[in-house]
Design a protein around this motif. Sequence first.
Motif, PDB file in Angstrom:
ATOM      1  N   SER A  67       0.826  -1.213   0.000  1.00  0.00           N
ATOM      2  CA  SER A  67       0.000   0.000   0.000  1.00  0.00           C
ATOM      3  C   SER A  67       0.860   1.262   0.000  1.00  0.00           C
ATOM      4  CB  SER A  67      -0.995   0.010   1.162  1.00  0.00           C
ATOM      5  OG  SER A  67      -0.339   0.003   2.401  1.00  0.00           O
ATOM      6  N   GLU A  83       2.164   1.883  -3.497  1.00  0.00           N
ATOM      7  CA  GLU A  83       1.147   2.455  -4.382  1.00  0.00           C
ATOM      8  C   GLU A  83       1.076   3.973  -4.208  1.00  0.00           C
ATOM      9  OE1 GLU A  83      -2.417   0.348  -3.338  1.00  0.00           O
ATOM     10  OE2 GLU A  83      -1.626  -1.557  -4.085  1.00  0.00           O
ATOM     11  N   SER A 125       4.187   5.619  -5.599  1.00  0.00           N
ATOM     12  CA  SER A 125       4.168   5.620  -7.071  1.00  0.00           C
ATOM     13  C   SER A 125       3.322   6.764  -7.605  1.00  0.00           C
ATOM     14  CB  SER A 125       3.627   4.290  -7.602  1.00  0.00           C
ATOM     15  OG  SER A 125       4.543   3.259  -7.366  1.00  0.00           O
TER      16      SER A 125
END
Length: 132
Positions: A81, A84, A87
């Motif tokens: 998580s 993510e 990113s």
Amino acid sequence: MTKQISLFLENKTGRISEVAKTLGAQGINMKAFSMTETPDFGIMRIVVAETERAAMVLSEANFAVSLTEVVCIECADRPGSLAEVLSILTNSGIGIKYMYAFSEGEKAKFVLKADDTARCEEVLTQAGCTVV
């Protein structure tokens, strides 16, 4: 955006305890904090519900206090998580100066200082992240 309190503390025994006692005596609960150190001093970063009042209480107790805008986000506490979220920020060209995190039950919360705090919050909100 959330405001974070930064305290500059001498590297001596009991200084962190003094911060906790000062806030506790006024009924102010620390929601999150981190501590970093150099040979001469430490920087304690704190998130509380009543930032302005806490900053005043700490200043009156002779602590060196500054306020900084940060972004607090919440996501599932599961592997990947954080990757993510990072990113999303990387792909948007947003740099992170520092961050700290904690998990609570099935949720993880991250406090981060970005090079563009307003844009960071906007990008994360648009990506469906929970900004707290």
